[in-house]
Design a protein around this motif. Structure first.
Motif, PDB file in Angstrom:
ATOM      1  N   VAL A 388      83.880  46.738  86.456  1.00  0.00           N
ATOM      2  CA  VAL A 388      84.452  47.124  85.159  1.00  0.00           C
ATOM      3  C   VAL A 388      84.300  45.979  84.163  1.00  0.00           C
ATOM      4  CG1 VAL A 388      86.543  47.880  83.977  1.00  0.00           C
ATOM      5  CG2 VAL A 388      86.063  48.687  86.300  1.00  0.00           C
ATOM      6  N   LYS A 389      84.589  44.752  84.633  1.00  0.00           N
ATOM      7  CA  LYS A 389      84.455  43.590  83.752  1.00  0.00           C
ATOM      8  C   LYS A 389      82.994  43.438  83.295  1.00  0.00           C
ATOM      9  CE  LYS A 389      88.697  42.008  84.867  1.00  0.00           C
ATOM     10  NZ  LYS A 389      89.881  42.077  83.991  1.00  0.00           N
ATOM     11  N   GLU A 390      82.060  43.672  84.197  1.00  0.00           N
ATOM     12  CA  GLU A 390      80.639  43.536  83.859  1.00  0.00           C
ATOM     13  C   GLU A 390      80.264  44.476  82.720  1.00  0.00           C
ATOM     14  OE1 GLU A 390      76.209  43.717  85.960  1.00  0.00           O
ATOM     15  OE2 GLU A 390      77.998  44.219  87.125  1.00  0.00           O
ATOM     16  N   THR A 391      80.704  45.718  82.809  1.00  0.00           N
ATOM     17  CA  THR A 391      80.403  46.694  81.765  1.00  0.00           C
ATOM     18  C   THR A 391      80.943  46.236  80.411  1.00  0.00           C
ATOM     19  OG1 THR A 391      80.454  48.500  83.366  1.00  0.00           O
ATOM     20  CG2 THR A 391      80.727  49.091  81.047  1.00  0.00           C
ATOM     21  N   VAL A 392      82.200  45.746  80.415  1.00  0.00           N
ATOM     22  CA  VAL A 392      82.849  45.310  79.173  1.00  0.00           C
ATOM     23  C   VAL A 392      82.125  44.109  78.579  1.00  0.00           C
ATOM     24  CG1 VAL A 392      84.947  44.294  78.203  1.00  0.00           C
ATOM     25  CG2 VAL A 392      85.109  46.261  79.740  1.00  0.00           C
ATOM     26  N   PHE A 393      81.837  43.101  79.400  1.00  0.00           N
ATOM     27  CA  PHE A 393      81.249  41.872  78.851  1.00  0.00           C
ATOM     28  C   PHE A 393      79.805  42.064  78.383  1.00  0.00           C
ATOM     29  CE2 PHE A 393      85.036  39.812  80.123  1.00  0.00           C
ATOM     30  CZ  PHE A 393      85.111  38.675  79.323  1.00  0.00           C
ATOM     31  N   LYS A 394      79.068  42.937  79.029  1.00  0.00           N
ATOM     32  CA  LYS A 394      77.725  43.226  78.523  1.00  0.00           C
ATOM     33  C   LYS A 394      77.792  43.900  77.158  1.00  0.00           C
ATOM     34  CE  LYS A 394      75.096  43.324  82.826  1.00  0.00           C
ATOM     35  NZ  LYS A 394      74.339  44.130  83.816  1.00  0.00           N
ATOM     36  N   LYS A 395      78.798  44.746  76.974  1.00  0.00           N
ATOM     37  CA  LYS A 395      78.985  45.399  75.675  1.00  0.00           C
ATOM     38  C   LYS A 395      79.433  44.385  74.617  1.00  0.00           C
ATOM     39  CE  LYS A 395      79.038  49.078  73.063  1.00  0.00           C
ATOM     40  NZ  LYS A 395      77.788  49.793  72.745  1.00  0.00           N
ATOM     41  N   LEU A 396      80.348  43.491  75.004  1.00  0.00           N
ATOM     42  CA  LEU A 396      80.816  42.458  74.075  1.00  0.00           C
ATOM     43  C   LEU A 396      79.668  41.547  73.659  1.00  0.00           C
ATOM     44  CD1 LEU A 396      84.243  41.413  75.661  1.00  0.00           C
ATOM     45  CD2 LEU A 396      83.866  42.885  73.676  1.00  0.00           C
ATOM     46  N   ASP A 397      78.783  41.248  74.594  1.00  0.00           N
ATOM     47  CA  ASP A 397      77.640  40.390  74.291  1.00  0.00           C
ATOM     48  C   ASP A 397      76.771  41.021  73.209  1.00  0.00           C
ATOM     49  OD1 ASP A 397      76.380  37.954  74.836  1.00  0.00           O
ATOM     50  OD2 ASP A 397      74.880  38.924  76.099  1.00  0.00           O
ATOM     51  N   GLU A 398      76.732  42.343  73.186  1.00  0.00           N
ATOM     52  CA  GLU A 398      75.930  43.062  72.195  1.00  0.00           C
ATOM     53  C   GLU A 398      76.584  43.069  70.813  1.00  0.00           C
ATOM     54  OE1 GLU A 398      75.302  47.020  73.491  1.00  0.00           O
ATOM     55  OE2 GLU A 398      74.318  46.455  75.374  1.00  0.00           O
ATOM     56  N   ASP A 414      86.031  35.786  89.472  1.00  0.00           N
ATOM     57  CA  ASP A 414      85.184  34.630  89.185  1.00  0.00           C
ATOM     58  C   ASP A 414      84.764  34.619  87.714  1.00  0.00           C
ATOM     59  OD1 ASP A 414      83.163  32.736  88.988  1.00  0.00           O
ATOM     60  OD2 ASP A 414      82.335  33.191  90.964  1.00  0.00           O
ATOM     61  N   VAL A 415      85.323  33.696  86.948  1.00  0.00           N
ATOM     62  CA  VAL A 415      85.008  33.607  85.520  1.00  0.00           C
ATOM     63  C   VAL A 415      83.541  33.211  85.305  1.00  0.00           C
ATOM     64  CG1 VAL A 415      85.524  32.334  83.380  1.00  0.00           C
ATOM     65  CG2 VAL A 415      87.392  33.191  84.806  1.00  0.00           C
ATOM     66  N   ASN A 416      82.976  32.420  86.214  1.00  0.00           N
ATOM     67  CA  ASN A 416      81.560  32.065  86.089  1.00  0.00           C
ATOM     68  C   ASN A 416      80.677  33.311  86.230  1.00  0.00           C
ATOM     69  OD1 ASN A 416      82.029  29.298  85.752  1.00  0.00           O
ATOM     70  ND2 ASN A 416      82.159  28.995  87.969  1.00  0.00           N
ATOM     71  N   LYS A 417      81.040  34.169  87.151  1.00  0.00           N
ATOM     72  CA  LYS A 417      80.292  35.415  87.328  1.00  0.00           C
ATOM     73  C   LYS A 417      80.420  36.286  86.090  1.00  0.00           C
ATOM     74  CE  LYS A 417      77.897  38.261  89.969  1.00  0.00           C
ATOM     75  NZ  LYS A 417      76.510  37.935  90.378  1.00  0.00           N
ATOM     76  N   ILE A 418      81.641  36.368  85.545  1.00  0.00           N
ATOM     77  CA  ILE A 418      81.863  37.153  84.331  1.00  0.00           C
ATOM     78  C   ILE A 418      81.039  36.588  83.178  1.00  0.00           C
ATOM     79  CG2 ILE A 418      83.614  37.749  82.593  1.00  0.00           C
ATOM     80  CD1 ILE A 418      85.643  37.913  84.925  1.00  0.00           C
ATOM     81  N   ALA A 419      81.000  35.260  83.066  1.00  0.00           N
ATOM     82  CA  ALA A 419      80.227  34.623  81.992  1.00  0.00           C
ATOM     83  C   ALA A 419      78.743  34.933  82.122  1.00  0.00           C
ATOM     84  CB  ALA A 419      80.457  33.119  82.004  1.00  0.00           C
ATOM     85  N   SER A 420      78.277  35.097  83.371  1.00  0.00           N
ATOM     86  CA  SER A 420      76.846  35.358  83.595  1.00  0.00           C
ATOM     87  C   SER A 420      76.422  36.734  83.116  1.00  0.00           C
ATOM     88  CB  SER A 420      76.527  35.210  85.086  1.00  0.00           C
ATOM     89  OG  SER A 420      77.003  36.324  85.837  1.00  0.00           O
ATOM     90  N   PHE A 421      77.389  37.596  82.828  1.00  0.00           N
ATOM     91  CA  PHE A 421      77.057  38.923  82.307  1.00  0.00           C
ATOM     92  C   PHE A 421      76.661  38.859  80.832  1.00  0.00           C
ATOM     93  CE2 PHE A 421      80.451  40.422  85.515  1.00  0.00           C
ATOM     94  CZ  PHE A 421      79.523  40.473  86.541  1.00  0.00           C
ATOM     95  N   THR A 422      76.787  37.667  80.228  1.00  0.00           N
ATOM     96  CA  THR A 422      76.460  37.492  78.810  1.00  0.00           C
ATOM     97  C   THR A 422      75.315  36.502  78.651  1.00  0.00           C
ATOM     98  OG1 THR A 422      77.831  35.551  78.296  1.00  0.00           O
ATOM     99  CG2 THR A 422      78.963  37.678  78.403  1.00  0.00           C
ATOM    100  N   LYS A 423      74.789  36.454  77.450  1.00  0.00           N
ATOM    101  CA  LYS A 423      73.769  35.460  77.115  1.00  0.00           C
ATOM    102  C   LYS A 423      74.401  34.225  76.486  1.00  0.00           C
ATOM    103  CE  LYS A 423      70.197  38.986  76.183  1.00  0.00           C
ATOM    104  NZ  LYS A 423      71.091  40.180  76.262  1.00  0.00           N
TER     105      LYS A 423
END
Length: 697
Positions: A388-398, A414-423
């Motif tokens: 769920v977090k991955e979906t949200v952060f990829k959208k936020l990155d956009e 893992d906040v590092n993993k969450i951060a990796s979903f963005t550029k």
């Protein structure tokens, strides 16, 4: 110079100048005393004014000198006050903005006091487990009146000067002005320059009608309200001396009381917490002058309990919030809950209606990610699942603008993993609020491997603006607080296996001082949350042992207060924990099936296993660099987990017990076949500190 001396006409002006609050440190005291002496020796000077530079008259003792020899070096504060009081020329205090602690005691030693409206007046020493030690308990009752002085000293709360000026018969303030207090004080000093004798607060009488009955009633009230804290009652007794003793005898008794309180574990714990809170705001490799990003607009993803509570923090601080949900029904429900919370505050008189309207006007609901793109900070508060977090952060990155801070409210992931979903991993940080987010003080700031320093500096400052105590954590499962609480909860489960009831464990913890025991806490948070974590643990760390009783409870659908059944039974609309026969029967069957013969476990063992489990896990966190300092761990537990303040936090408490004794207890627990011997191996940091005769704090 920390006290500036100048002469204006025939008035000497001594300006305390020791930023940020003109603390009365040694150099300041020495310079102020020298200023009085210079004025005494100058025949052209007819009167003296003491004021403070910047935004304070004086906040009292200089915290940089706390617990150091300089705090008592002559002239100490009592000696400086005697120099002021014994001046042959009138001394006028020009009070503004902040006048607290030793600052107020110094003002009380002056012959006259001119105050500016809005100045905050207080003797807050009780908040550090102390009493005023430079005459405050003897002079304030004489100047203000016994009852209002007692209320101020016992509570330690600041009171606006104009309110104190309204007390009938008060001699605390001679003049109250709207502004330009220094000019007013100089004019006042000129008017009284030739008046003799010089008035001294010490010469006034402290009187109260029916003194025995008054103090008897007050003692009962204070005793009932200050459980576990000796200072409030000692403050009351010392104020009583102002009525029953001669001034000098009262001063002597005050000093003896102050010294005695300094040695109490409660005062040591409160002073530790005081400094720990200030230390927590500092990050070793992030300089205080690090540039910060502007946060004028905030977006929150998720309008549930956490999202709504998080939003309220920013609305309360006057920051606009756009709150986003995926469905209109959920969005409407979230907005309604925020309104309900504010309306309850208005009904109780805690919030004015116009403030409520202002805050709601700052809130914008939306179902569209495009509506949050211009926010300076976005915080996701969605379901605690990595997908769920991955979906949200990829959208936020956009959608989020360049430079926006992307924050996750995750409590374990893992906040590092969450951060990796963005550029833009440098813009990602964990902001772990605690429920209810609009009430709880703690904010865990989770620093990822690539989190930029200006992001950290910005969110740490923002935490102060929204009145949170921010503590930095590195990335690990559960961060500081939840990683430690897992070990605490494991021990609680093992105690059930061995023969304890939930009520016995909770009562022992609460008698120790916890706000609530582990099983009441589980029922409040929701037992299904822990169940989900244990399921994840089974796959990730299959060798980690747990009592199976919590899983059995959840299999019965007993998730806590939200289902009116958990470790306890609950009646609809009430939070009273009622011991449950269903749970008792479940525990007895479990033990019988396992062939466990229940034993009597002492309250002392219960508390030691719960608390020392926290300590040992925290020592590992320090060794790994997840927590910066032991006092940070204490702040997490004091502000987020209901650890008793009068014990200073788990690390401070371990130091109080003695780390050698903590290790001996761990060795005993390791021999218990029903416990986890491997866990009770003392952390390397503890072993090293014991070997070196050192402590955590």
């Amino acid at each position: 110079m920390t006290a500036i001396y100048e002469v204006r006409g025939n008035v000497a002006v001594i300006t305390l100048s020791n930023p940020p609050v003109n603390g009365l440190g040694y150099e300041t005291r020495k310079a102020a005393a020298a200023g009085i002496e210079s004025a005494e020796n100058d025949p052209a000077v007819k009167a003296i004014v003491i004021t403070g530079a910047g935004k304070a008259f004086s906040g009292g003792a200089d915290i940089k000198e706390f617990n150091s020899p300089k705090a008592l070096a002559e002239p100490n504060l009592g000696s400086l006050i005697l120099v002021v009081e014994n001046s042959t020329k009138p001394v006028v205090a020009a009070i503004h903005t902040v006048c607290m602690g030793g600052g107020l005691e110094l003002a009380l030693g002056c012959h006259y006091r001119v105050v500016q409206k809005g100045a905050k007046i207080a003797l807050p020493e009780v908040k550090l487990g102390l009493l005023p030690g430079a005459g405050g308990t003897q002079r304030l009752p004489r100047a203000l009146g016994v009852e209002p002085a007692m209320n101020m000293i016992v509570s330690g709360e600041p009171v606006p000067a104009e309110m104190l000026a309204m007390v009938p018969g008060q001699k605390l303030f001679d003049q109250v002005v709207d502004d330009n207090v220094l000019d007013a004080a100089i004019a006042f000093a000129k008017d009284v320059a030739d008046k003799r004798p010089l008035p001294k607060v010490r010469d006034l009488k402290a009187r109260v009608a029916n003194a025995d009955a008054f103090f008897g009633f007050a003692k009962n009230m204070v005793t009932g309200m200050s459980k576990n804290f000796p200072a409030p009652l000692k403050c009351l007794e010392t104020v009583q001396n102002s009525v029953t003793m001669k001034f000098d005898d009262g001063i002597k008794a005050e000093r003896e009381g102050f010294v005695a309180l300094m040695q109490t574990p409660e005062s040591k714990a409160l002073r530790h917490a005081f400094f720990a809170e200030r230390a927590a705001s500092k990050i070793a490799d992030v300089p205080e002058d690090t540039p910060q990003r502007t946060i004028a607009k905030v977006a929150v993803i998720g309008a549930g309990t956490m999202g709504g509570g998080i939003s309220m923090n920013f609305l309360n601080a006057g920051i606009s919030v756009t709150i986003l949900e995926t469905k209109q029904e959920a969005l409407d429900r979230g907005i309604a809950t925020i309104k309900k919370n504010y309306e309850a505050q208005v009904a109780k008189g805690k919030l004015k209606a116009d403030k409520y309207e202002q805050r709601m006007a700052l809130l914008t609901p939306t179902l569209d990610y495009a509506a949050i793109g211009d926010a300076d900070l976005v915080i996701e508060a969605v379901f605690e699942e990595l997908g769920v977090k991955e979906t949200v952060f990829k959208k936020l990155d956009e959608v989020m603008k360049p430079g926006a801070i992307l924050a996750s409210n995750t409590s374990t992931l893992d906040v590092n993993k969450i951060a990796s979903f963005t550029k833009r991993p440098q813009d990602v940080v964990g902001l772990h609020f605690f429920s209810p987010a609009n009430v709880m003080r703690l904010l865990e700031v989770v620093r990822g491997e690539k989190t930029a320093k200006d992001v950290l500096a910005t969110v740490m400052q923002l935490a102060k603006k929204i009145k949170k105590t921010a503590v930095v954590s590195g990335v690990c499962d559960g961060f500081i607080g939840n990683r430690m609480i897992e070990q605490y909860s494991r021990q609680a489960g093992f105690l059930l296996d061995e023969g304890c009831t939930p009520a016995q464990v909770d009562k022992a913890a609460e008698k120790f001082g916890f706000a609530m025991g582990p099983f009441r806490m589980g029922d409040l948070a929701g037992n299904d949350i822990g169940w989900a974590i244990r399921k994840r643990r089974a796959a990730e760390r299959p060798n980690m042992n747990y009592s199976k009783t919590a899983d059995l409870l959840c299999e019965l659908g007993r998730f806590g207060q939200k289902t009116q059944a958990g470790w306890y039974d609950y009646k609809p609309g009430k939070r009273d924990a009622i011991p449950s026969k269903v749970v008792t029967d479940m525990l007895e069957k479990y033990r019988a099936d396992k062939g466990i013969v229940p034993r009597q476990v002492s309250d002392e063992e219960i508390v030691q296993r719960l608390v020392f489990a926290l300590v040992n896990e925290a020592a590992h966190l320090l060794e790994e660099g997840i927590a910066q300092r032991a006092s940070d761990v204490d702040m997490v537990y004091l502000t987020g987990y209901g650890f008793p303040v009068f014990r200073g936090g788990p690390m401070c408490y371990a130091d109080t017990v003695g780390l050698f004794n903590v290790v001996q207890a761990m060795k005993r627990f390791a021999k218990n076949p029903m416990d986890d011997a491997k866990f009770w191996e003392p952390a390397p940091l503890i072993k090293r500190l014991v070997a070196e005769g050192k402590s955590f704090t």
